[in-house]
Design a protein around this motif. Structure first.
Motif, PDB file in Angstrom:
ATOM      1  N   TRP A 133       2.101  -7.742   5.928  1.00 35.34           N
ATOM      2  CA  TRP A 133       1.418  -7.220   7.109  1.00 35.34           C
ATOM      3  C   TRP A 133       2.117  -7.626   8.400  1.00 35.34           C
ATOM      4  O   TRP A 133       1.567  -7.454   9.488  1.00 35.34           O
ATOM      5  CB  TRP A 133      -0.030  -7.729   7.163  1.00 35.34           C
ATOM      6  CG  TRP A 133      -0.885  -7.266   6.017  1.00 35.34           C
ATOM      7  CD1 TRP A 133      -0.598  -6.288   5.109  1.00 35.34           C
ATOM      8  CD2 TRP A 133      -2.184  -7.760   5.657  1.00 35.34           C
ATOM      9  NE1 TRP A 133      -1.622  -6.152   4.208  1.00 35.34           N
ATOM     10  CE2 TRP A 133      -2.619  -7.038   4.525  1.00 35.34           C
ATOM     11  CE3 TRP A 133      -3.031  -8.732   6.195  1.00 35.34           C
ATOM     12  CZ2 TRP A 133      -3.850  -7.271   3.911  1.00 35.34           C
ATOM     13  CZ3 TRP A 133      -4.251  -8.967   5.590  1.00 35.34           C
ATOM     14  CH2 TRP A 133      -4.659  -8.241   4.456  1.00 35.34           C
TER      15      TRP A 133
ATOM     16  N   ARG B 126      -5.912 -11.634   2.425  1.00 32.63           N
ATOM     17  CA  ARG B 126      -5.410 -10.767   1.362  1.00 32.63           C
ATOM     18  C   ARG B 126      -6.399 -10.523   0.216  1.00 32.63           C
ATOM     19  O   ARG B 126      -6.696  -9.384  -0.128  1.00 32.63           O
ATOM     20  CB  ARG B 126      -4.121 -11.379   0.788  1.00 32.63           C
ATOM     21  CG  ARG B 126      -3.404 -10.471  -0.153  1.00 32.63           C
ATOM     22  CD  ARG B 126      -2.402  -9.706   0.632  1.00 32.63           C
ATOM     23  NE  ARG B 126      -2.384  -8.318   0.324  1.00 32.63           N
ATOM     24  CZ  ARG B 126      -1.407  -7.496   0.733  1.00 32.63           C
ATOM     25  NH1 ARG B 126      -0.436  -7.939   1.481  1.00 32.63           N
ATOM     26  NH2 ARG B 126      -1.444  -6.234   0.436  1.00 32.63           N
TER      27      ARG B 126
ATOM     28  N   SER C  78     -10.565  -8.944   9.972  1.00 36.89           N
ATOM     29  CA  SER C  78      -9.147  -9.296  10.120  1.00 36.89           C
ATOM     30  C   SER C  78      -8.829  -9.663  11.565  1.00 36.89           C
ATOM     31  O   SER C  78      -8.053 -10.597  11.818  1.00 36.89           O
ATOM     32  CB  SER C  78      -8.253  -8.138   9.665  1.00 36.89           C
ATOM     33  OG  SER C  78      -8.295  -8.008   8.269  1.00 36.89           O
TER      34      SER C  78
ATOM     35  N   ASP D  70      -6.243   5.534   1.522  1.00 39.62           N
ATOM     36  CA  ASP D  70      -6.227   4.107   1.839  1.00 39.62           C
ATOM     37  C   ASP D  70      -4.782   3.643   1.890  1.00 39.62           C
ATOM     38  O   ASP D  70      -3.865   4.470   1.744  1.00 39.62           O
ATOM     39  CB  ASP D  70      -7.105   3.275   0.888  1.00 39.62           C
ATOM     40  CG  ASP D  70      -6.589   3.207  -0.541  1.00 39.62           C
ATOM     41  OD1 ASP D  70      -5.472   3.710  -0.814  1.00 39.62           O
ATOM     42  OD2 ASP D  70      -7.310   2.663  -1.400  1.00 39.62           O
TER      43      ASP D  70
ATOM     44  N   GLN E  66      -2.144   0.256   0.911  1.00 34.91           N
ATOM     45  CA  GLN E  66      -1.876  -1.105   0.435  1.00 34.91           C
ATOM     46  C   GLN E  66      -0.390  -1.384   0.613  1.00 34.91           C
ATOM     47  O   GLN E  66       0.440  -0.663   0.057  1.00 34.91           O
ATOM     48  CB  GLN E  66      -2.278  -1.245  -1.039  1.00 34.91           C
ATOM     49  CG  GLN E  66      -3.790  -1.130  -1.237  1.00 34.91           C
ATOM     50  CD  GLN E  66      -4.245  -1.313  -2.675  1.00 34.91           C
ATOM     51  OE1 GLN E  66      -3.556  -0.911  -3.594  1.00 34.91           O
ATOM     52  NE2 GLN E  66      -5.410  -1.914  -2.858  1.00 34.91           N
TER      53      GLN E  66
ATOM     54  N   GLN F  93     -10.879  -3.059  -1.142  1.00 31.86           N
ATOM     55  CA  GLN F  93     -10.145  -1.809  -1.384  1.00 31.86           C
ATOM     56  C   GLN F  93     -10.323  -1.355  -2.830  1.00 31.86           C
ATOM     57  O   GLN F  93     -10.545  -0.176  -3.096  1.00 31.86           O
ATOM     58  CB  GLN F  93      -8.651  -2.011  -1.096  1.00 31.86           C
ATOM     59  CG  GLN F  93      -8.335  -2.077   0.383  1.00 31.86           C
ATOM     60  CD  GLN F  93      -6.852  -2.102   0.636  1.00 31.86           C
ATOM     61  OE1 GLN F  93      -6.116  -2.855  -0.010  1.00 31.86           O
ATOM     62  NE2 GLN F  93      -6.393  -1.306   1.589  1.00 31.86           N
TER      63      GLN F  93
ATOM     64  N   VAL G 132      -9.537  -8.456   1.210  1.00 33.99           N
ATOM     65  CA  VAL G 132      -9.216  -7.059   1.491  1.00 33.99           C
ATOM     66  C   VAL G 132      -8.887  -6.313   0.195  1.00 33.99           C
ATOM     67  O   VAL G 132      -9.374  -5.204  -0.037  1.00 33.99           O
ATOM     68  CB  VAL G 132      -8.040  -6.984   2.500  1.00 33.99           C
ATOM     69  CG1 VAL G 132      -7.436  -5.612   2.513  1.00 33.99           C
ATOM     70  CG2 VAL G 132      -8.512  -7.369   3.897  1.00 33.99           C
ATOM     71  N   ASP G 133      -8.076  -6.950  -0.668  1.00 32.35           N
ATOM     72  CA  ASP G 133      -7.745  -6.312  -1.951  1.00 32.35           C
ATOM     73  C   ASP G 133      -9.018  -5.994  -2.724  1.00 32.35           C
ATOM     74  O   ASP G 133      -9.164  -4.909  -3.306  1.00 32.35           O
ATOM     75  CB  ASP G 133      -6.879  -7.243  -2.824  1.00 32.35           C
ATOM     76  CG  ASP G 133      -5.431  -7.277  -2.356  1.00 32.35           C
ATOM     77  OD1 ASP G 133      -5.087  -6.490  -1.461  1.00 32.35           O
ATOM     78  OD2 ASP G 133      -4.656  -8.107  -2.882  1.00 32.35           O
TER      79      ASP G 133
ATOM     80  N   HIS H  24      -4.367  -2.219   6.150  1.00 35.77           N
ATOM     81  CA  HIS H  24      -5.160  -2.172   4.911  1.00 35.77           C
ATOM     82  C   HIS H  24      -6.316  -1.173   5.010  1.00 35.77           C
ATOM     83  O   HIS H  24      -7.476  -1.549   4.815  1.00 35.77           O
ATOM     84  CB  HIS H  24      -5.674  -3.567   4.540  1.00 35.77           C
ATOM     85  CG  HIS H  24      -6.395  -4.296   5.649  1.00 35.77           C
ATOM     86  ND1 HIS H  24      -7.602  -3.872   6.163  1.00 35.77           N
ATOM     87  CD2 HIS H  24      -6.078  -5.431   6.331  1.00 35.77           C
ATOM     88  CE1 HIS H  24      -7.991  -4.719   7.103  1.00 35.77           C
ATOM     89  NE2 HIS H  24      -7.089  -5.663   7.238  1.00 35.77           N
TER      90      HIS H  24
END
Ligand SMILES: Cc1cc2nc3c(=O)[nH]c(=O)nc-3n(C[C@H](O)[C@H](O)[C@H](O)COP(=O)(O)OP(=O)(O)OC[C@H]3O[C@@H](n4cnc5c(N)ncnc54)[C@H](O)[C@@H]3O)c2cc1C
Length: 396
Positions: free
Chosen positions: A287, A344, A316, A281, A283, A351, A347-348, A300
């Motif tokens: 971006w 953000r 996104s 992945d 991070q 993930q 997505v965080d 991401h």
């Protein structure tokens, strides 16, 4: 590369649909973005490196969070035609003892179907939303230079163009990211996997079957007319996996797994048809830089363990299209910042959930996997529902 200083902007301001936008990569994020921009009157250029769209890929599962974007694109019916909704999720341990089994209907009745689809089919669905004239196949960005006002691009065929904005939708190993941010290595997730297809008939097409071992995982996901099998194990990074002996290595790793696993493995016959990859992945803090932004896996990438990467890429793209409707060529960095701010935390979260799921499903000591199995058996259906609900209910 310099950051945009809007005070120094010296060109006539281009509003919305006049903006010159280059999308690098015509995959899931790139085509979704191009289709949504086209709907709003923009005329983006998509540069896709492959000469033509083909048959390379595996199954993906589209959450309702991603698939509802196809409704707005006018291709949702095509998705339903090409994909397959599933209704039940079942997990066994390697001995074949059931750990959990539940219907996803309480989730899908609230949010919409979970659809499994062959990736090239999803690409075909998305292509219906994009004017083919916008897509330049067999094209990469050779060089990119940006000033306060514009981005000057040289393509691999030697042609040159100037853009107000460049968006890198070129996947986890993004060349755009490298050109703008330098080398940024994706994070290895500690797993390596092999995907292959098996004819249907072994499993009901609405059922997902997973076998969770100690540091090993085998999942069987039906899609139209066949089954997609994911086999993966905990592994150091970059272990060579030559085609020769690939079937033997898979058989060795999953020897002793019961249930329908031996039958599934007995169908392995062509090592050239087995796709192998390590799992990564990505991070990164930012971006975008100046007039160049990243969308989807380039910004991401998500581990495949929770199956949300495609939905995140599409979400996104949708948020970026939304922000660009209110942007102009002078204040482009504001749109890129707003996109990142809006995306953000979601997505965080996805993930991190995927990383946690990786640790849980691939528990690599017997003691931990036994404890995990016990927890899974005791999990109530409500916890499953809450897990899905938390990922699907929030706005994108
Ligand atoms: C084993 C595995 C299983 C997965 N399973 C799931 C799942 O079940 N559900 C799910 O939601 N997600 C899943 N994912 C993740 C999913 O595949 C990605 O998250 C998703 O494809 C990201 O879309 P993208 O558009 O950002 O990148 P991609 O789909 O990778 O598209 C990138 C595009 O850019 C093009 N490109 C690359 N470099 C260049 C260049 N230099 N110039 C021009 N074009 C370029 C490529 O040809 C491609 O068309 C899985 C991933 C893996 C590895």
């Amino acid at each position: 590369m310099s950051m945009v200083d809007t005070e120094k902007y010296s060109l006539p301001v281009r509003y919305g649909t006049d903006m010159r936008i280059l999308i690098v990569g015509g995959g899931i994020a790139g085509l979704t973005l191009a289709g949504l921009l086209q709907q709003r009157g923009f005329r983006p250029t998509v540069a896709e490196r492959i000469p033509e769209y083909g048959n390379v890929g595996y199954i993906i599962v589209l959450w309702p969070a991603g698939s509802r974007i196809l409704k707005g694109l006018g291709v949702y019916e095509d998705l339903l035609e090409a994909g397959l909704p599933f209704s039940d999720y079942n997990v066994w341990d390697e001995s074949g003892e059931m750990l959990q089994s539940y219907s996803v209907l309480p989730v899908t009745e609230k949010y919409g179907p979970m659809i499994s689809i062959y990736r090239p089919e999803l690409i075909n669905v998305l292509r219906k939303a994009v004017d083919p004239e916008f897509i330049r196949m067999d094209t990469r960005v050779q060089n990119m230079e940006q000033t306060n006002d514009e981005v000057f691009v040289t393509f691999s065929d030697g042609s040159e163009e100037t853009y107000d904005l460049v968006l890198g939708c070129d996947g986890v190993n993004s060349e755009t990211r490298r050109q703008v941010f330098g080398e940024v290595q994706p994070t290895f997730g500690g797993m390596t996997g092999w995907n292959f297809w098996v004819k249907s008939g072994i499993l009901e097409p609405t059922q997902i079957a997973e076998y969770w071992g100690t540091g090993k995982f085998l999942g069987i996901w039906p899609t139209k007319g066949r089954l997609s099998v994911f086999t993966s194990i905990r592994s150091p990074e970059g272990i060579p996996d030559p085609i020769d002996g690939r079937i033997d290595r898979i058989n060795e790793n999953f020897q002793g797994f019961n249930g329908i696993v031996p039958e599934i493995l007995s169908h392995l016959d062509d090592p050239n048809e087995i796709y192998h990859s390590d799992y990564y992945d990505l991070q990164i803090d930012k971006w975008y830089k100046g007039r160049v932004g990243l969308i989807g896996d380039s910004a991401h990438a998500v581990l495949p363990t929770a199956g949300g990467g495609v939905s995140m890429a599409m979400e996104s793209a949708a948020v970026m299209a939304d922000e660009l409707c209110r942007a102009d060529s002078k204040y482009i960095s504001h749109a890129l910042e707003a996109h990142m701010t809006r995306r953000r935390s979601r997505v965080d979260k996805i993930q991190n959930q995927s990383r946690m799921m990786g640790k849980f499903a691939y528990a690599n000591s017997k003691a931990v996997s036994s404890l995990r199995n016990l927890v899974l058996k005791l999990f109530s259906k409500k916890i499953h529902f809450n897990y899905w609900d938390s990922m699907l209910k929030e706005p994108i």
